[in-house]
Design a protein around this motif. Structure first.
Motif, PDB file in Angstrom:
ATOM      1  N   ALA A  66       0.880  -1.173   0.000  1.00  0.00           N
ATOM      2  CA  ALA A  66       0.000   0.000   0.000  1.00  0.00           C
ATOM      3  C   ALA A  66       0.919   1.224   0.000  1.00  0.00           C
ATOM      4  N   ASN A  67       1.222   1.724  -1.174  1.00  0.00           N
ATOM      5  CA  ASN A  67       2.193   2.810  -1.336  1.00  0.00           C
ATOM      6  C   ASN A  67       1.546   4.182  -1.202  1.00  0.00           C
ATOM      7  N   VAL A  68       0.807   4.393  -0.149  1.00  0.00           N
ATOM      8  CA  VAL A  68       0.094   5.651   0.035  1.00  0.00           C
ATOM      9  C   VAL A  68       1.072   6.804   0.240  1.00  0.00           C
ATOM     10  N   LEU A  69       2.094   6.589   1.052  1.00  0.00           N
ATOM     11  CA  LEU A  69       3.045   7.671   1.337  1.00  0.00           C
ATOM     12  C   LEU A  69       3.832   8.098   0.100  1.00  0.00           C
ATOM     13  N   GLU A  70       4.063   7.191  -0.809  1.00  0.00           N
ATOM     14  CA  GLU A  70       4.826   7.525  -2.012  1.00  0.00           C
ATOM     15  C   GLU A  70       4.126   8.585  -2.863  1.00  0.00           C
ATOM     16  N   ILE A  71       2.835   8.687  -2.739  1.00  0.00           N
ATOM     17  CA  ILE A  71       2.086   9.697  -3.491  1.00  0.00           C
ATOM     18  C   ILE A  71       2.499  11.100  -3.063  1.00  0.00           C
ATOM     19  N   PHE A  72       2.761  11.271  -1.781  1.00  0.00           N
ATOM     20  CA  PHE A  72       3.066  12.591  -1.236  1.00  0.00           C
ATOM     21  C   PHE A  72       4.553  12.921  -1.271  1.00  0.00           C
ATOM     22  N   ILE A  73       5.403  11.935  -1.489  1.00  0.00           N
ATOM     23  CA  ILE A  73       6.848  12.165  -1.524  1.00  0.00           C
ATOM     24  C   ILE A  73       7.249  12.443  -2.965  1.00  0.00           C
ATOM     25  N   LYS A  74       7.929  13.552  -3.164  1.00  0.00           N
ATOM     26  CA  LYS A  74       8.233  13.990  -4.534  1.00  0.00           C
ATOM     27  C   LYS A  74       9.667  13.718  -4.976  1.00  0.00           C
ATOM     28  N   GLU A  76      13.518  11.717  -5.144  1.00  0.00           N
ATOM     29  CA  GLU A  76      14.097  10.374  -5.154  1.00  0.00           C
ATOM     30  C   GLU A  76      14.679  10.036  -3.781  1.00  0.00           C
ATOM     31  N   ALA A  77      15.296  11.028  -3.140  1.00  0.00           N
ATOM     32  CA  ALA A  77      15.859  10.811  -1.807  1.00  0.00           C
ATOM     33  C   ALA A  77      14.742  10.511  -0.791  1.00  0.00           C
ATOM     34  N   GLY A  78      13.616  11.179  -0.914  1.00  0.00           N
ATOM     35  CA  GLY A  78      12.483  10.907  -0.027  1.00  0.00           C
ATOM     36  C   GLY A  78      11.966   9.496  -0.203  1.00  0.00           C
ATOM     37  N   HIS A  79      11.888   9.062  -1.453  1.00  0.00           N
ATOM     38  CA  HIS A  79      11.471   7.682  -1.725  1.00  0.00           C
ATOM     39  C   HIS A  79      12.480   6.693  -1.144  1.00  0.00           C
ATOM     40  N   ALA A  80      13.771   7.050  -1.254  1.00  0.00           N
ATOM     41  CA  ALA A  80      14.809   6.168  -0.714  1.00  0.00           C
ATOM     42  C   ALA A  80      14.715   6.104   0.809  1.00  0.00           C
ATOM     43  N   ARG A  81      14.463   7.242   1.467  1.00  0.00           N
ATOM     44  CA  ARG A  81      14.314   7.236   2.932  1.00  0.00           C
ATOM     45  C   ARG A  81      13.125   6.369   3.354  1.00  0.00           C
ATOM     46  N   LEU A  82      12.019   6.527   2.663  1.00  0.00           N
ATOM     47  CA  LEU A  82      10.845   5.694   2.947  1.00  0.00           C
ATOM     48  C   LEU A  82      11.182   4.220   2.709  1.00  0.00           C
ATOM     49  N   GLY A  83      11.924   3.948   1.645  1.00  0.00           N
ATOM     50  CA  GLY A  83      12.346   2.582   1.351  1.00  0.00           C
ATOM     51  C   GLY A  83      13.223   2.003   2.451  1.00  0.00           C
ATOM     52  N   VAL A  84      14.124   2.822   2.998  1.00  0.00           N
ATOM     53  CA  VAL A  84      14.990   2.362   4.087  1.00  0.00           C
ATOM     54  C   VAL A  84      14.149   1.973   5.296  1.00  0.00           C
ATOM     55  N   VAL A  85      13.203   2.831   5.667  1.00  0.00           N
ATOM     56  CA  VAL A  85      12.338   2.534   6.815  1.00  0.00           C
ATOM     57  C   VAL A  85      11.531   1.263   6.547  1.00  0.00           C
ATOM     58  N   THR A  86      10.963   1.169   5.352  1.00  0.00           N
ATOM     59  CA  THR A  86      10.150   0.006   4.986  1.00  0.00           C
ATOM     60  C   THR A  86      10.971  -1.275   5.035  1.00  0.00           C
ATOM     61  N   GLU A  87      12.168  -1.227   4.479  1.00  0.00           N
ATOM     62  CA  GLU A  87      13.009  -2.435   4.439  1.00  0.00           C
ATOM     63  C   GLU A  87      13.495  -2.821   5.833  1.00  0.00           C
ATOM     64  N   ILE A  88      13.759  -1.850   6.697  1.00  0.00           N
ATOM     65  CA  ILE A  88      14.172  -2.164   8.068  1.00  0.00           C
ATOM     66  C   ILE A  88      13.033  -2.853   8.815  1.00  0.00           C
TER      67      ILE A  88
END
Length: 160
Positions: A66-74, A76-88
């Motif tokens: 459910a990639n809801v947060l990705e809609i609001f993140i504009k 590439e670094a923001g997507h990567a930070r979200l990815g880091v949290v998600t993967e952890i």
């Protein structure tokens, strides 16, 4: 190479499960004589199919999300930070499940339980759980490293 092996193994497993289910439906409902032990035998490739399928989705990074947060993140670094949290979080949950699966696999090895009808060692189905989770952890680590590389590259670009 890994993709070809994954496709071949998963195709073989899904083919076995599909054929077994078709035979079971045909014999049970058309011939009115179910094949004894077929459902039990189907458990083995089914468990491997489920767990290797999960590992393959992790390898391809194509899990259902459910990639809801990705809609609001504009950025590439923001997507990567979200990815880091998600993967952890994924690593934490997968590691906890793998710990439990290892305990279960060890128990299965010690007791060497057998299936009820065919008397097959259930260890060969039980170990699929740990194997699949170990692969999920490995692929999740790879994805986490990819996100960290994006963040490092972004930081170097900004602070050049």
């Amino acid at each position: 190479m890994a993709e070809q092996i994954a496709r071949w193994v998963l195709s073989l497993l899904i083919g076995l499960v599909a054929i077994a289910q078709c035979v079971q439906v045909f014999t049970r409902y058309v011939l009115q004589t179910p094949v004894m032990g077929l459902e039990e035998a189907t458990m083995f490739p089914s468990l491997w199919l489920f767990m290797l399928g999960a590992a393959n989705a992790s390898r391809e990074n194509s899990q259902i999300r459910a990639n809801v947060l990705e809609i609001f993140i504009k950025t590439e670094a923001g997507h990567a930070r979200l990815g880091v949290v998600t993967e952890i979080v994924s690593l934490a949950v997968s590691t906890w499940l793998a710990w439990w699966a290892w305990d279960f696999t060890s128990y299965s090895w010690r007791t060497w339980r057998e299936s009820a009808t065919l008397y097959w060692p259930t260890f060969w189905a039980d170990i699929a759980l740990f194997t699949g989770l170990a692969l999920v952890i490995a692929f999740t680590l790879r994805t986490l490293i990819d996100h960290l590389r994006v963040l490092t590259r972004d930081r170097e670009r900004r602070h050049g």
